[in-house]
Scaffold this motif. Sequence first.
Motif, PDB file in Angstrom:
ATOM      1  N   ASP C 285      31.672 -10.925 -43.581  1.00 47.68           N
ATOM      2  CA  ASP C 285      31.114 -10.793 -42.220  1.00 47.68           C
ATOM      3  C   ASP C 285      30.477 -12.139 -41.889  1.00 47.68           C
ATOM      4  O   ASP C 285      29.298 -12.240 -41.588  1.00 47.68           O
ATOM      5  N   MET C 286      31.299 -13.172 -41.955  1.00 48.29           N
ATOM      6  CA  MET C 286      30.810 -14.540 -42.091  1.00 48.29           C
ATOM      7  C   MET C 286      30.155 -15.124 -40.852  1.00 48.29           C
ATOM      8  O   MET C 286      29.485 -16.145 -40.945  1.00 48.29           O
ATOM      9  N   ASN C 287      30.310 -14.483 -39.699  1.00 45.54           N
ATOM     10  CA  ASN C 287      29.645 -14.976 -38.499  1.00 45.54           C
ATOM     11  C   ASN C 287      28.279 -14.340 -38.301  1.00 45.54           C
ATOM     12  O   ASN C 287      27.652 -14.557 -37.256  1.00 45.54           O
ATOM     13  N   ALA C 288      27.842 -13.567 -39.247  1.00 43.06           N
ATOM     14  CA  ALA C 288      26.548 -12.900 -39.130  1.00 43.06           C
ATOM     15  C   ALA C 288      25.680 -13.244 -40.334  1.00 43.06           C
ATOM     16  O   ALA C 288      26.180 -13.583 -41.407  1.00 43.06           O
ATOM     17  N   LEU C 289      24.383 -13.150 -40.131  1.00 43.12           N
ATOM     18  CA  LEU C 289      23.442 -13.275 -41.238  1.00 43.12           C
ATOM     19  C   LEU C 289      22.406 -12.178 -41.093  1.00 43.12           C
ATOM     20  O   LEU C 289      21.868 -11.961 -40.002  1.00 43.12           O
ATOM     21  N   GLY C 290      22.143 -11.496 -42.176  1.00 44.62           N
ATOM     22  CA  GLY C 290      21.056 -10.530 -42.189  1.00 44.62           C
ATOM     23  C   GLY C 290      19.741 -11.250 -42.423  1.00 44.62           C
ATOM     24  O   GLY C 290      19.638 -12.091 -43.321  1.00 44.62           O
ATOM     25  N   PHE C 291      18.748 -10.943 -41.628  1.00 48.82           N
ATOM     26  CA  PHE C 291      17.433 -11.562 -41.790  1.00 48.82           C
ATOM     27  C   PHE C 291      16.377 -10.486 -41.610  1.00 48.82           C
ATOM     28  O   PHE C 291      16.335  -9.793 -40.595  1.00 48.82           O
ATOM     29  N   TYR C 292      15.526 -10.360 -42.601  1.00 56.31           N
ATOM     30  CA  TYR C 292      14.441  -9.393 -42.558  1.00 56.31           C
ATOM     31  C   TYR C 292      13.146 -10.167 -42.448  1.00 56.31           C
ATOM     32  O   TYR C 292      12.820 -10.974 -43.315  1.00 56.31           O
ATOM     33  N   ASP C 293      12.431  -9.914 -41.384  1.00 54.13           N
ATOM     34  CA  ASP C 293      11.170 -10.623 -41.150  1.00 54.13           C
ATOM     35  C   ASP C 293      10.015  -9.711 -41.542  1.00 54.13           C
ATOM     36  O   ASP C 293       9.630  -8.813 -40.799  1.00 54.13           O
ATOM     37  N   GLY C 294       9.492  -9.951 -42.726  1.00 52.21           N
ATOM     38  CA  GLY C 294       8.418  -9.115 -43.249  1.00 52.21           C
ATOM     39  C   GLY C 294       7.077  -9.370 -42.591  1.00 52.21           C
ATOM     40  O   GLY C 294       6.094  -8.719 -42.926  1.00 52.21           O
ATOM     41  N   THR C 295       7.047 -10.315 -41.642  1.00 48.55           N
ATOM     42  CA  THR C 295       5.789 -10.580 -40.932  1.00 48.55           C
ATOM     43  C   THR C 295       5.745  -9.872 -39.585  1.00 48.55           C
ATOM     44  O   THR C 295       4.728  -9.927 -38.895  1.00 48.55           O
ATOM     45  N   ALA C 296       6.827  -9.226 -39.198  1.00 46.46           N
ATOM     46  CA  ALA C 296       6.834  -8.453 -37.951  1.00 46.46           C
ATOM     47  C   ALA C 296       5.966  -7.206 -38.134  1.00 46.46           C
ATOM     48  O   ALA C 296       5.654  -6.819 -39.266  1.00 46.46           O
TER      49      ALA C 296
END
Lengths: 380, 380, 380, 380
Positions: C285-296
């Motif tokens: 799924d190379m056009n995407a990146l998962g990002f989890y923002d633990g500061t939200a």
Amino acid sequence: MVGYGFMGAAHSQGWRVAPRFFDLPAQPEMSLLVGRRGGPVADAAAKWGWAETSTDWREAIRRDDIDVIDIVTPGDSHAAIAIAALEAGKHVLCEKPLANTVDEAAAMADAAASAAARGVYAMVGFTYRRVPAATYARELVTGGAIGEVRQVRAEYLQDWLVDENAPLAWRLQKEHAGSGALGDIGAHAIDLSQFITGQRLTGVSGIIDTVVKERPLLAEGSGLSGTAGTGFGTVTVDDVALFNGRFEDGALGSFVASRMSTGRKNALRIEVSGSRGAIAFDLEDMNALGFYDGTAPVDRQGFAKIIVTEAEHPYVASWWPAGHMLGYEHGFVHQAKDFIEAIATGTQPRPSFADGYQVQRVLGAVEQSSGANGVWTDIA
Amino acid sequence: MVGYGFMGAAHSQGWRVAPRFFDLPAQPEMSLLVGRRGGPVADAAAKWGWAETSTDWREAIRRDDIDVIDIVTPGDSHAAIAIAALEAGKHVLCEKPLANTVDEAAAMADAAASAAARGVYAMVGFTYRRVPAATYARELVTGGAIGEVRQVRAEYLQDWLVDENAPLAWRLQKEHAGSGALGDIGAHAIDLSQFITGQRLTGVSGIIDTVVKERPLLAEGSGLSGTAGTGFGTVTVDDVALFNGRFEDGALGSFVASRMSTGRKNALRIEVSGSRGAIAFDLEDMNALGFYDGTAPVDRQGFAKIIVTEAEHPYVASWWPAGHMLGYEHGFVHQAKDFIEAIATGTQPRPSFADGYQVQRVLGAVEQSSGANGVWTDIA
Amino acid sequence: MVGYGFMGAAHSQGWRVAPRFFDLPAQPEMSLLVGRRGGPVADAAAKWGWAETSTDWREAIRRDDIDVIDIVTPGDSHAAIAIAALEAGKHVLCEKPLANTVDEAAAMADAAASAAARGVYAMVGFTYRRVPAATYARELVTGGAIGEVRQVRAEYLQDWLVDENAPLAWRLQKEHAGSGALGDIGAHAIDLSQFITGQRLTGVSGIIDTVVKERPLLAEGSGLSGTAGTGFGTVTVDDVALFNGRFEDGALGSFVASRMSTGRKNALRIEVSGSRGAIAFDLEDMNALGFYDGTAPVDRQGFAKIIVTEAEHPYVASWWPAGHMLGYEHGFVHQAKDFIEAIATGTQPRPSFADGYQVQRVLGAVEQSSGANGVWTDIA
Amino acid sequence: MVGYGFMGAAHSQGWRVAPRFFDLPAQPEMSLLVGRRGGPVADAAAKWGWAETSTDWREAIRRDDIDVIDIVTPGDSHAAIAIAALEAGKHVLCEKPLANTVDEAAAMADAAASAAARGVYAMVGFTYRRVPAATYARELVTGGAIGEVRQVRAEYLQDWLVDENAPLAWRLQKEHAGSGALGDIGAHAIDLSQFITGQRLTGVSGIIDTVVKERPLLAEGSGLSGTAGTGFGTVTVDDVALFNGRFEDGALGSFVASRMSTGRKNALRIEVSGSRGAIAFDLEDMNALGFYDGTAPVDRQGFAKIIVTEAEHPYVASWWPAGHMLGYEHGFVHQAKDFIEAIATGTQPRPSFADGYQVQRVLGAVEQSSGANGVWTDIA
């Protein structure tokens, strides 16, 4: 409780479980189960834990020890039972859709308004509002997290009628069900999109259709899961309904309600696009909510899959630790809780019969538009 | 090639790369790039590898050493260039939508029919047909893998105009673009849904709207990515278009074309539900196709995510090993290949101008319906 | 360019396309293609657009008009060609893995260090670093967006060898390939996880295995896509490699490299968990990146699916509008661009041969650990 | 039931609900709840519907009217209670992990074997086996749907301990919990992967680690959700455990158990790759199962997302119509049902104490390997 089909099991589970996880101001007692046929209703009562049974719903209304009437029958009997119950001073919880016709729904809403003035309350069972992810979606949208609503896409997709040999159940007969995919599942899409946006539809244009027009007669069973018998009958309700509508602040919404969506099992999806973000709900992934924060730095923007199982999320603190999923019937537990709390505190539970009546008017306008070649139809 | 915007880069990449991966019966030469302003066109030619430039498209038509005219200008100039080119015996590839009006499109289709009788061919550039997953979807559906088509859901969702400060580019002006979201991206949803089902739309009912009605004037740049200047102007095309339609074998389809779908970047999605299965395509996940096989054992049924990168899939054998993804411009490479093959073998390339004209009639019918309060409108 | 297998096509596309989308300080000329067999190399040169051919790589090194040697041969010939080229003052781009043995890689890194002192540079082709989502992941992680790295999970999963009848290609023979899944794809997982975290592995414990030990001899073809002939031979490299390692700042990482992951086509996945967030990359799924923002806020936390196609993302501004996807070979275009820029500006391109040598040492340590019953093995 | 933490709520729900949806050969009565502190246990009993309470578990064992002892206390008390109960002729359901040490688990398995010979049965509560998608995965794999098992990937990822200020709960103290992520969640990954494959692990190599070594002392609360107080204490169990193992038929498996997987809430994932297909389970998407059918035509192969809510799927027929999701506690309902059925029919319920003891030996081998520098360690 009057009725004992699939919805009866769900409501029973709601009453049974709510006091075990929530601190309620009053404790529900599952006293009387009513159904037309004595044997089956006795079996259901034993199975689900109701103390007594009756074959006459009027008995429930007559009894002084009963405070609440829960109606889970087909739509054609809702009005009679609900109005009688309200007039008798019983609080009423009635499954959706409120009624099979707009006129019946109007009468019910009137009865509910009168009763409310006397401290007797009625509520209609759009339980999907109480799936935590849906409730949370409303909190986000009405709290301003996505800015102004710009566009809505709502769909409720099932494939229960793709099979041409699925039999002619009561849900496929206009005299019992009132409507097909439109009224049974489209009603949820309407209610939930209005609930999440906090806005009502003001007009619609639509088309409804019946793809499979003849089906085998029902041998036994009910709902949509019966067994086919011999002979064929005519399907008198829609199995696909498509319509577009306008919400009161101006945004357009597209709606699809279909039982011809092959491979989709229970895909009630609401996406609300706003000027500063978006939310995306899907009942097939009911413990998650998609949230797009358009105010984040551009390179970090993306739909976040929020797993709605934190104590900070609606209803969740009373259940399990983070990451432990809830299921279908939890919405009925939340419904029981909210209903009991409202009754105990003398406040109007929502969605009210007036809310249900408004949904019925939307459904009516869609049918009217479909009958008038798709012309835009205001919601009275 | 006439024109040198974003589409010019994509078409150039198509001509450049096609011979490097496919065995073609004729080799394309990138000879002349035409644009109105000499400096920018020279820069573009140098960048993209065109041998010469001109500021007059008629020069391209006059030159004997040019066999093919590739038109990537805004829609208001398509008809003049394409018709002149075809009359001069040049094969034509024209970007979509075919024209800004139904009348222009009709004239172009007529010119293409006359030219085809003389062995001169025209094609319109609905390149998404040539994304392998979309081509494969058509193979599955027209090959019977999902049975009879029961329902179609098509949507093309972008968020390029959610920002109210996005400037008033030519694509937002009716005199240049002809139409907004409907014509620019809705046209793709129409073409692709008809391509995959192998069926044409026979009637529609719709509503189009402009959510953001005033925008800053464009300071510089073009397309949808320019820079805002001072002053405001009126947006004269739609940014949201919703419509429902009926396909020739009877199935209903719902369509959404929107540039107000916050968080959706390029979500061209087509789902076709059939009596024995379904396919689901999403351009944002363009190397995959969802396929639901309704003939599998019930307990094993589910949407399979087919990664469409096997040698067995359309176009793929000429590229990389399984699991190596293709991107946006590969469709233009496939378009160049297919166009060259058709020309070299004297066969009509598809989609033809007649196909493009039909899409234009659908667009016209949607606009007409929207102007007539949503009334169902047959496609002439 | 020396070699003309699958990698040759990818590198050729890189050299061809880079100047068409990026403004480069020097223009590449595709002058000479070298291969052992004259006929095939001539065919490949004609196909890919190389001006001349040769059957002797030493010719490329002797010619004064050649500044860069691009090596895409099997790993057993990398060292000889690269060292000779560097000594002759040619800049070198060498496909990964750098060599088949740690000793060869050491010699190459030494040669590269000497050459760099003379302004002659070498680079190893871990192109996945240049997939925009991967480059962006590094920016996030090394920029502090996820806090301290707490844990890494890295896997490269393919199913190319699940079929027991897949033939005994050179990649399955230790004398040519050096290593199997470990060296061919595990090397990518190692390099990419180190690149994204900005940290090197200091020790590992692992086990490698060969699930299918005998395969049909290869009739024709090469790589992993040849045709099976008669007779069987022994697979002398691993097809599954599992290991755990520790990064220099202390975090543990788990690694899986497998060609036995049925249904996984090219799943290079890196998840980095940090004290304040996480990133998740998946090459499928190379056009995407998962990002989890633990500061939200806690209720809004979730993995965001960032579609990495905005102008703000690495490399993307030179390509298409937002939402238009890039594919596999774009990494090779970016590699060509970065290499040319580094050479033209006299800076060391990365990953350097020293980087490639370090990856080789990790691979060697995994093999050593596997041979020593899994005991923890420091990386020399 | 002995104990009344989070697991007590789940078990209570199991006993309460099972008879309402399943036809059971015997009806459970929730008679006595035991806890160390009288007040809280009385509150819990009232909340969950237990008839009586006690502060001494021996009372439960002494009473003749109690047939079943359900143990949901921390692991350090399991052995004493379970062995005493079995010796007293009570059937026992004991939460996992069976015990805190291998020796205790051995003693419990011995006691269970003796009891079984007398018709008294014991079961350990690996409830995830009874999530329908997991049960169905086992049916597919052991029924041959994916061929021979080639590779297993198992992980249980949570982020409950990423926050350095999460307090020092009993689960983080070796004397109470025995083990950390390894024993608490890794045990599930071990059991479930063995259950689905039908194969046991024969050896392992691993490393366990404690990323956050000091935490605030617990002020109040329990489990992992308490409130931090003043002062700090040392974490004496692991929060990350990585290991590789070999299953009895030869396939390798990789295992990750972590409470440092930022953003992962409850991701118990098992992927089994076989010679003819694969299955992929993820507890965060618990109503679905990924199934890859490698025997389908190549162009149609892909991971199917089976929504495991059809009547044909395990346990589902007793619940809701297709597409209506189950949640976390349904596994406890299924556990209650299966346990009651086994007891009523005099058959050994699974997983038995012998099964639990075997999992404990795997856990012990991982710890032993980690203590011995990762060396491969056979499972006794």
